[in-house]
Design an enzyme around this catalytic site. Structure first.
Site, PDB file in Angstrom:
ATOM      1  N   SER A 194     -23.020 -22.074  33.692  1.00 26.28           N
ATOM      2  CA  SER A 194     -21.641 -21.862  33.668  1.00 26.28           C
ATOM      3  C   SER A 194     -20.581 -22.701  34.304  1.00 26.28           C
ATOM      4  O   SER A 194     -19.262 -22.496  33.969  1.00 26.28           O
ATOM      5  CB  SER A 194     -21.405 -20.385  34.435  1.00 26.28           C
ATOM      6  OG  SER A 194     -21.850 -20.669  35.851  1.00 26.28           O
ATOM      7  N   GLU A 235      -6.531 -14.779  42.193  1.00 26.05           N
ATOM      8  CA  GLU A 235      -7.331 -15.027  43.287  1.00 26.05           C
ATOM      9  C   GLU A 235      -8.483 -16.243  42.806  1.00 26.05           C
ATOM     10  O   GLU A 235      -8.621 -16.101  41.446  1.00 26.05           O
ATOM     11  CB  GLU A 235      -7.998 -13.680  43.874  1.00 26.05           C
ATOM     12  CG  GLU A 235      -9.324 -13.286  43.044  1.00 26.05           C
ATOM     13  CD  GLU A 235      -9.013 -12.984  41.627  1.00 26.05           C
ATOM     14  OE1 GLU A 235     -10.047 -13.106  40.702  1.00 26.05           O
ATOM     15  OE2 GLU A 235      -8.010 -12.495  41.280  1.00 26.05           O
ATOM     16  N   LYS A 278     -14.426 -20.432  32.869  1.00 23.64           N
ATOM     17  CA  LYS A 278     -13.270 -19.769  33.402  1.00 23.64           C
ATOM     18  C   LYS A 278     -12.238 -19.836  32.262  1.00 23.64           C
ATOM     19  O   LYS A 278     -11.276 -19.000  32.073  1.00 23.64           O
ATOM     20  CB  LYS A 278     -12.636 -20.109  34.684  1.00 23.64           C
ATOM     21  CG  LYS A 278     -13.871 -19.513  35.872  1.00 23.64           C
ATOM     22  CD  LYS A 278     -13.837 -18.059  35.980  1.00 23.64           C
ATOM     23  CE  LYS A 278     -14.624 -17.722  37.345  1.00 23.64           C
ATOM     24  NZ  LYS A 278     -14.811 -16.243  37.420  1.00 23.64           N
TER      25      LYS A 278
END
Length: 407
Positions: free
Chosen positions: A383, A118, A96
Protein backbone atom coordinates in the site's frame (compact mmCIF):
# COMPACT_ATOMS: atom_id res chain seq x y z
CA UNK A 1 -21.36 -13.73 -3.61
CA UNK A 2 -22.38 -11.80 -6.74
CA UNK A 3 -20.26 -8.63 -6.74
CA UNK A 4 -22.69 -6.41 -8.65
CA UNK A 5 -25.58 -7.34 -6.36
CA UNK A 6 -23.37 -6.78 -3.31
CA UNK A 7 -22.26 -3.30 -4.43
CA UNK A 8 -25.85 -2.34 -5.20
CA UNK A 9 -27.06 -3.39 -1.74
CA UNK A 10 -24.18 -2.35 0.53
CA UNK A 11 -24.32 0.10 2.07
CA UNK A 12 -28.10 0.44 2.30
CA UNK A 13 -29.98 3.75 2.25
CA UNK A 14 -29.04 4.39 5.89
CA UNK A 15 -25.37 3.84 5.15
CA UNK A 16 -25.24 0.49 6.94
CA UNK A 17 -23.39 -2.71 6.18
CA UNK A 18 -25.59 -5.15 8.07
CA UNK A 19 -25.57 -3.87 11.65
CA UNK A 20 -22.56 -1.59 11.17
CA UNK A 21 -22.06 1.91 9.78
CA UNK A 22 -24.75 4.59 9.86
CA UNK A 23 -24.53 8.24 10.91
CA UNK A 24 -23.94 9.33 14.53
CA UNK A 25 -23.32 13.09 14.50
CA UNK A 26 -24.11 16.29 16.40
CA UNK A 27 -27.34 17.81 15.04
CA UNK A 28 -25.49 20.79 13.56
CA UNK A 29 -23.31 18.50 11.37
CA UNK A 30 -26.14 16.36 9.98
CA UNK A 31 -27.03 18.83 7.17
CA UNK A 32 -23.34 19.08 6.18
CA UNK A 33 -23.02 15.31 5.75
CA UNK A 34 -26.37 15.13 3.97
CA UNK A 35 -24.98 17.72 1.53
CA UNK A 36 -21.88 15.57 0.96
CA UNK A 37 -24.03 12.45 0.46
CA UNK A 38 -26.29 14.16 -2.08
CA UNK A 39 -23.31 15.62 -3.96
CA UNK A 40 -21.48 12.28 -4.10
CA UNK A 41 -24.54 10.34 -5.22
CA UNK A 42 -25.11 12.95 -7.94
CA UNK A 43 -21.60 12.84 -9.40
CA UNK A 44 -20.75 9.14 -8.76
CA UNK A 45 -22.50 8.18 -12.02
CA UNK A 46 -21.64 11.34 -13.92
CA UNK A 47 -19.64 10.62 -17.08
CA UNK A 48 -17.98 14.04 -16.79
CA UNK A 49 -16.80 13.38 -13.22
CA UNK A 50 -15.66 9.81 -13.98
CA UNK A 51 -13.76 10.86 -17.11
CA UNK A 52 -12.02 13.69 -15.27
CA UNK A 53 -11.02 11.33 -12.45
CA UNK A 54 -9.70 8.80 -14.99
CA UNK A 55 -7.66 11.54 -16.67
CA UNK A 56 -6.18 12.58 -13.31
CA UNK A 57 -5.32 8.98 -12.41
CA UNK A 58 -3.57 8.35 -15.72
CA UNK A 59 -1.80 11.67 -16.31
CA UNK A 60 -1.13 12.87 -12.74
CA UNK A 61 -1.06 9.81 -10.48
CA UNK A 62 0.63 7.42 -12.90
CA UNK A 63 -2.04 4.72 -12.79
CA UNK A 64 -2.34 1.86 -13.35
CA UNK A 65 0.34 0.78 -10.89
CA UNK A 66 1.94 -2.59 -11.79
CA UNK A 67 1.70 -6.06 -10.26
CA UNK A 68 5.17 -7.44 -9.50
CA UNK A 69 6.35 -11.03 -8.92
CA UNK A 70 8.67 -11.31 -5.88
CA UNK A 71 10.75 -14.10 -7.38
CA UNK A 72 13.74 -14.05 -5.00
CA UNK A 73 11.65 -13.64 -1.84
CA UNK A 74 9.35 -16.45 -2.97
CA UNK A 75 12.30 -18.76 -3.65
CA UNK A 76 13.64 -18.03 -0.15
CA UNK A 77 10.32 -19.11 1.40
CA UNK A 78 9.46 -22.27 -0.58
CA UNK A 79 7.38 -23.13 -3.63
CA UNK A 80 4.53 -20.62 -3.27
CA UNK A 81 4.72 -17.32 -5.12
CA UNK A 82 4.25 -13.80 -3.70
CA UNK A 83 3.02 -11.00 -5.95
CA UNK A 84 2.73 -7.31 -5.01
CA UNK A 85 0.27 -4.70 -6.19
CA UNK A 86 2.69 -1.76 -6.28
CA UNK A 87 0.67 1.10 -4.73
CA UNK A 88 4.01 2.39 -3.46
CA UNK A 89 4.53 3.57 -7.06
CA UNK A 90 1.36 5.67 -7.02
CA UNK A 91 2.18 9.42 -6.95
CA UNK A 92 3.03 10.56 -3.37
CA UNK A 93 4.04 6.99 -2.52
CA UNK A 94 0.85 5.32 -1.29
CA UNK A 95 -2.74 4.42 -2.13
CA UNK A 96 -4.11 7.48 -0.31
CA UNK A 97 -4.08 9.73 -3.39
CA UNK A 98 -6.74 7.50 -5.00
CA UNK A 99 -9.48 8.84 -2.75
CA UNK A 100 -7.91 12.24 -2.03
CA UNK A 101 -8.11 13.28 -5.69
CA UNK A 102 -11.71 12.08 -5.74
CA UNK A 103 -12.53 14.03 -2.57
CA UNK A 104 -10.76 17.12 -3.95
CA UNK A 105 -12.79 16.90 -7.15
CA UNK A 106 -15.94 16.55 -5.03
CA UNK A 107 -14.97 19.63 -2.99
CA UNK A 108 -14.59 21.67 -6.20
CA UNK A 109 -17.98 20.45 -7.42
CA UNK A 110 -19.55 21.53 -4.10
CA UNK A 111 -17.91 24.96 -4.24
CA UNK A 112 -15.87 24.47 -1.05
CA UNK A 113 -12.72 26.50 -0.44
CA UNK A 114 -10.94 24.36 2.14
CA UNK A 115 -10.35 20.69 2.92
CA UNK A 116 -9.76 19.43 6.48
CA UNK A 117 -8.40 16.03 7.45
CA UNK A 118 -6.51 13.95 9.99
CA UNK A 119 -3.46 11.83 9.28
CA UNK A 120 -1.54 9.11 11.12
CA UNK A 121 1.47 8.00 9.12
CA UNK A 122 1.23 11.21 7.11
CA UNK A 123 0.49 9.56 3.75
CA UNK A 124 -3.14 10.75 3.78
CA UNK A 125 -1.98 14.22 4.80
CA UNK A 126 0.57 14.37 1.98
CA UNK A 127 -1.97 13.06 -0.54
CA UNK A 128 -4.61 15.57 0.55
CA UNK A 129 -2.10 18.44 0.51
CA UNK A 130 -1.21 17.32 -3.01
CA UNK A 131 -4.88 17.31 -4.04
CA UNK A 132 -5.35 20.77 -2.48
CA UNK A 133 -2.42 22.14 -4.49
CA UNK A 134 -3.77 20.50 -7.66
CA UNK A 135 -7.28 21.93 -7.25
CA UNK A 136 -6.29 25.28 -5.70
CA UNK A 137 -7.85 24.66 -2.27
CA UNK A 138 -6.76 25.54 1.26
CA UNK A 139 -5.68 22.54 3.32
CA UNK A 140 -5.62 21.89 7.08
CA UNK A 141 -4.12 18.62 8.40
CA UNK A 142 -4.44 17.50 12.04
CA UNK A 143 -1.70 15.12 13.24
CA UNK A 144 -0.81 13.66 16.64
CA UNK A 145 2.41 14.98 18.16
CA UNK A 146 3.76 11.41 18.48
CA UNK A 147 3.20 10.80 14.77
CA UNK A 148 4.69 14.18 13.85
CA UNK A 149 7.92 13.08 15.56
CA UNK A 150 7.86 9.61 13.90
CA UNK A 151 6.95 10.83 10.44
CA UNK A 152 8.99 14.03 10.07
CA UNK A 153 9.62 13.63 6.29
CA UNK A 154 5.89 13.58 5.60
CA UNK A 155 5.31 16.65 7.79
CA UNK A 156 7.92 18.47 5.72
CA UNK A 157 6.24 17.40 2.48
CA UNK A 158 2.84 18.62 3.67
CA UNK A 159 4.24 22.03 4.56
CA UNK A 160 6.10 22.36 1.24
CA UNK A 161 2.81 21.60 -0.54
CA UNK A 162 1.19 24.49 1.36
CA UNK A 163 -0.82 22.66 4.01
CA UNK A 164 -1.32 23.95 7.54
CA UNK A 165 -0.25 21.15 9.92
CA UNK A 166 -2.03 21.28 13.31
CA UNK A 167 -0.19 19.35 16.09
CA UNK A 168 -2.51 17.43 18.44
CA UNK A 169 -1.09 17.22 21.95
CA UNK A 170 -3.88 15.69 24.06
CA UNK A 171 -4.48 12.05 24.97
CA UNK A 172 -2.15 9.55 23.31
CA UNK A 173 -1.31 12.19 20.67
CA UNK A 174 -1.88 9.74 17.80
CA UNK A 175 -4.47 8.97 15.12
CA UNK A 176 -7.65 8.89 17.21
CA UNK A 177 -6.86 12.26 18.78
CA UNK A 178 -6.07 13.67 15.33
CA UNK A 179 -9.54 12.61 14.14
CA UNK A 180 -11.13 14.23 17.22
CA UNK A 181 -9.29 17.48 16.51
CA UNK A 182 -10.14 17.51 12.80
CA UNK A 183 -13.84 16.87 13.53
CA UNK A 184 -13.88 19.79 15.97
CA UNK A 185 -12.31 22.11 13.38
CA UNK A 186 -14.82 20.97 10.75
CA UNK A 187 -17.69 21.60 13.16
CA UNK A 188 -16.66 25.25 13.29
CA UNK A 189 -16.22 25.77 9.54
CA UNK A 190 -18.35 23.30 7.58
CA UNK A 191 -20.10 26.00 5.53
CA UNK A 192 -17.02 26.61 3.37
CA UNK A 193 -15.05 23.40 4.07
CA UNK A 194 -15.27 19.67 3.46
CA UNK A 195 -13.90 17.02 5.82
CA UNK A 196 -11.94 14.44 3.84
CA UNK A 197 -11.75 11.27 5.92
CA UNK A 198 -8.62 9.23 5.28
CA UNK A 199 -10.11 5.74 5.42
CA UNK A 200 -13.30 3.69 5.05
CA UNK A 201 -14.45 4.96 8.46
CA UNK A 202 -16.62 7.81 9.70
CA UNK A 203 -20.28 8.59 9.04
CA UNK A 204 -21.99 7.66 5.79
CA UNK A 205 -21.16 8.32 2.92
CA UNK A 206 -17.40 8.12 3.65
CA UNK A 207 -17.05 4.32 4.07
CA UNK A 208 -18.76 3.90 0.68
CA UNK A 209 -17.09 6.85 -1.00
CA UNK A 210 -13.53 5.96 0.00
CA UNK A 211 -14.12 2.30 -0.94
CA UNK A 212 -15.41 3.33 -4.36
CA UNK A 213 -12.44 5.64 -5.02
CA UNK A 214 -9.99 2.95 -3.84
CA UNK A 215 -11.59 0.11 -5.79
CA UNK A 216 -9.30 0.86 -8.75
CA UNK A 217 -6.56 -1.03 -6.83
CA UNK A 218 -8.34 -4.38 -6.90
CA UNK A 219 -9.87 -3.90 -10.36
CA UNK A 220 -6.42 -3.25 -11.84
CA UNK A 221 -4.73 -6.01 -9.82
CA UNK A 222 -7.27 -8.66 -10.80
CA UNK A 223 -6.92 -7.87 -14.51
CA UNK A 224 -3.12 -7.64 -14.30
CA UNK A 225 -2.73 -10.93 -12.42
CA UNK A 226 -4.95 -12.76 -14.91
CA UNK A 227 -2.91 -11.32 -17.77
CA UNK A 228 0.38 -12.35 -16.11
CA UNK A 229 -0.55 -15.89 -15.09
CA UNK A 230 -3.82 -16.84 -16.79
CA UNK A 231 -5.26 -17.61 -13.34
CA UNK A 232 -6.60 -15.87 -10.28
CA UNK A 233 -4.41 -15.93 -7.15
CA UNK A 234 -5.16 -18.47 -4.43
CA UNK A 235 -5.23 -15.70 -1.82
CA UNK A 236 -5.31 -11.90 -1.57
CA UNK A 237 -4.16 -9.93 1.45
CA UNK A 238 -3.68 -6.37 2.70
CA UNK A 239 -3.09 -4.61 6.02
CA UNK A 240 -6.07 -3.28 7.96
CA UNK A 241 -6.06 -0.21 10.20
CA UNK A 242 -9.14 1.81 9.30
CA UNK A 243 -9.13 -0.27 6.14
CA UNK A 244 -9.00 1.87 2.98
CA UNK A 245 -6.20 0.11 1.10
CA UNK A 246 -7.64 -3.29 1.99
CA UNK A 247 -11.20 -2.46 0.90
CA UNK A 248 -9.74 -1.08 -2.32
CA UNK A 249 -7.93 -4.38 -2.85
CA UNK A 250 -10.60 -6.80 -1.60
CA UNK A 251 -13.76 -5.49 -3.26
CA UNK A 252 -12.94 -6.61 -6.80
CA UNK A 253 -12.24 -10.15 -5.54
CA UNK A 254 -15.29 -10.65 -3.28
CA UNK A 255 -17.12 -12.69 -5.91
CA UNK A 256 -14.14 -14.92 -6.74
CA UNK A 257 -13.37 -18.41 -5.31
CA UNK A 258 -10.27 -17.44 -3.34
CA UNK A 259 -9.24 -16.63 0.23
CA UNK A 260 -9.01 -13.02 1.40
CA UNK A 261 -6.94 -12.00 4.44
CA UNK A 262 -7.03 -8.69 6.30
CA UNK A 263 -3.91 -8.31 8.45
CA UNK A 264 -4.34 -6.36 11.69
CA UNK A 265 -1.46 -5.00 13.82
CA UNK A 266 -0.86 -7.20 16.88
CA UNK A 267 1.89 -4.83 18.00
CA UNK A 268 3.67 -6.08 21.12
CA UNK A 269 1.00 -8.63 22.08
CA UNK A 270 -2.69 -9.17 22.91
CA UNK A 271 -2.89 -6.99 26.03
CA UNK A 272 -5.09 -3.89 25.61
CA UNK A 273 -2.83 -0.96 24.79
CA UNK A 274 -0.15 -3.13 23.15
CA UNK A 275 -1.89 -3.56 19.77
CA UNK A 276 -4.47 -2.14 17.35
CA UNK A 277 -6.22 -5.36 16.28
CA UNK A 278 -9.80 -4.05 16.46
CA UNK A 279 -11.65 -6.95 14.83
CA UNK A 280 -9.58 -9.62 16.59
CA UNK A 281 -10.04 -8.21 20.11
CA UNK A 282 -12.80 -5.57 19.89
CA UNK A 283 -16.54 -5.43 20.33
CA UNK A 284 -19.36 -3.35 18.88
CA UNK A 285 -19.28 0.38 19.62
CA UNK A 286 -19.67 3.88 18.19
CA UNK A 287 -16.71 6.15 17.44
CA UNK A 288 -16.24 9.19 15.19
CA UNK A 289 -19.79 9.09 13.88
CA UNK A 290 -20.10 5.41 12.87
CA UNK A 291 -20.83 2.02 14.45
CA UNK A 292 -18.35 -0.81 14.07
CA UNK A 293 -16.11 -3.17 16.03
CA UNK A 294 -13.75 -1.24 18.28
CA UNK A 295 -11.23 -1.74 21.06
CA UNK A 296 -12.72 -0.62 24.39
CA UNK A 297 -11.67 -0.32 28.00
CA UNK A 298 -13.78 -1.65 30.89
CA UNK A 299 -15.96 1.49 30.81
CA UNK A 300 -16.69 1.21 27.09
CA UNK A 301 -14.41 4.07 26.08
CA UNK A 302 -12.09 3.74 23.06
CA UNK A 303 -9.14 1.66 24.23
CA UNK A 304 -5.48 2.68 24.04
CA UNK A 305 -3.72 1.41 20.93
CA UNK A 306 -0.20 0.74 19.68
CA UNK A 307 1.47 -0.20 16.43
CA UNK A 308 4.94 0.27 15.01
CA UNK A 309 3.04 1.61 11.96
CA UNK A 310 1.49 5.03 12.61
CA UNK A 311 -1.18 4.48 9.96
CA UNK A 312 -2.59 1.42 11.73
CA UNK A 313 -2.92 2.62 15.35
CA UNK A 314 -6.69 3.27 15.32
CA UNK A 315 -9.08 1.70 17.89
CA UNK A 316 -11.82 0.85 15.37
CA UNK A 317 -12.16 -0.39 11.79
CA UNK A 318 -14.32 0.38 8.78
CA UNK A 319 -17.91 -0.90 9.13
CA UNK A 320 -17.69 -2.86 5.88
CA UNK A 321 -14.75 -4.82 7.29
CA UNK A 322 -16.81 -5.63 10.39
CA UNK A 323 -19.62 -6.90 8.15
CA UNK A 324 -17.31 -8.97 5.93
CA UNK A 325 -15.85 -10.51 9.09
CA UNK A 326 -19.30 -11.38 10.43
CA UNK A 327 -20.40 -13.12 7.22
CA UNK A 328 -17.08 -14.96 6.99
CA UNK A 329 -16.04 -13.65 3.57
CA UNK A 330 -12.76 -12.13 4.78
CA UNK A 331 -10.38 -13.76 7.27
CA UNK A 332 -8.89 -11.27 9.74
CA UNK A 333 -5.46 -12.30 11.01
CA UNK A 334 -2.58 -10.50 12.75
CA UNK A 335 1.11 -9.66 12.47
CA UNK A 336 3.28 -8.35 15.30
CA UNK A 337 5.64 -5.38 15.23
CA UNK A 338 8.60 -7.76 15.02
CA UNK A 339 7.09 -9.75 12.14
CA UNK A 340 6.36 -6.53 10.25
CA UNK A 341 9.90 -5.23 10.75
CA UNK A 342 11.32 -8.58 9.60
CA UNK A 343 9.20 -8.36 6.43
CA UNK A 344 10.35 -4.75 5.96
CA UNK A 345 13.99 -5.88 5.87
CA UNK A 346 13.35 -9.07 3.87
CA UNK A 347 11.52 -7.27 1.05
CA UNK A 348 14.21 -4.59 1.02
CA UNK A 349 17.11 -7.08 0.81
CA UNK A 350 15.57 -9.67 -1.53
CA UNK A 351 13.63 -7.43 -3.89
CA UNK A 352 15.04 -3.92 -3.59
CA UNK A 353 11.67 -2.57 -2.44
CA UNK A 354 11.48 -0.69 0.88
CA UNK A 355 7.82 -0.98 1.97
CA UNK A 356 5.88 1.17 4.42
CA UNK A 357 5.61 -0.36 7.89
CA UNK A 358 1.85 -0.54 7.35
CA UNK A 359 2.31 -2.62 4.18
CA UNK A 360 4.95 -4.71 5.95
CA UNK A 361 2.20 -6.27 8.09
CA UNK A 362 0.53 -7.68 4.96
CA UNK A 363 3.89 -8.80 3.54
CA UNK A 364 4.66 -10.54 6.85
CA UNK A 365 1.44 -12.53 6.65
CA UNK A 366 2.07 -13.35 2.97
CA UNK A 367 5.49 -14.73 3.94
CA UNK A 368 3.85 -16.91 6.58
CA UNK A 369 1.23 -18.09 4.06
CA UNK A 370 3.96 -18.92 1.54
CA UNK A 371 5.86 -21.02 4.10
CA UNK A 372 2.72 -22.96 5.04
CA UNK A 373 1.39 -23.63 1.53
CA UNK A 374 2.99 -25.77 -1.17
CA UNK A 375 2.55 -24.10 -4.53
CA UNK A 376 -0.06 -21.47 -5.30
CA UNK A 377 0.17 -17.69 -5.24
CA UNK A 378 -0.76 -14.88 -2.90
CA UNK A 379 -1.33 -11.31 -4.12
CA UNK A 380 -0.44 -8.60 -1.58
CA UNK A 381 -1.30 -4.92 -1.65
CA UNK A 382 1.98 -3.06 -1.06
CA UNK A 383 0.00 0.00 0.00
CA UNK A 384 2.92 2.41 0.39
CA UNK A 385 6.65 2.95 0.25
CA UNK A 386 8.87 3.10 3.32
CA UNK A 387 10.73 6.37 2.81
CA UNK A 388 8.76 7.89 5.68
CA UNK A 389 9.78 5.04 8.02
CA UNK A 390 13.50 4.58 7.39
CA UNK A 391 14.75 6.98 10.08
CA UNK A 392 12.45 5.43 12.70
CA UNK A 393 13.39 1.87 11.71
CA UNK A 394 17.14 2.55 11.77
CA UNK A 395 16.87 4.28 15.16
CA UNK A 396 14.98 1.37 16.74
CA UNK A 397 16.03 -1.69 14.70
CA UNK A 398 19.29 -0.78 12.97
CA UNK A 399 19.95 -1.73 9.36
CA UNK A 400 18.77 -5.32 9.61
CA UNK A 401 21.90 -6.72 11.25
CA UNK A 402 19.80 -9.02 13.49
CA UNK A 403 17.87 -10.53 10.58
CA UNK A 404 18.92 -13.57 8.57
CA UNK A 405 19.14 -13.29 4.76
CA UNK A 406 20.07 -16.75 3.41
CA UNK A 407 21.34 -16.80 -0.16
Amino acid sequence: MDLHTYLRNFPDAQGRFGEYGGVYLPDELVPAFEEITEAYQTIAHSAQFINELRRIRKQFQGRPTPVYHCERLSRHLGTSQIYLKREDLNHTGAHKLNHCMGEGLLAKYMGKKRIIAETGAGQHGVALATAAAFFGLECEIHMGAVDIAKQAPNVTRMKILGAKVVPVTHGLQSLKEAVDSAFESYLNSYQDSIYCIGSVVGPHPFPQMVRDFQMCIGVEAREQFLEMTGLLPDAVCACVGGGSNSMGMFTAFLGDPLDIYGVEPLGKGPRLGDHSASITYGRKGVLHGFESIMLQDEDGNPGPVHSVASGLDYPSVGPEHAYLHDIGRVNYVTATDEEAVDAFFKLSRYEGIIPALESSHAIAYAMKWARENRGGAILVNCSGRGDKDVDYVVEHYGYGEDHQFPA
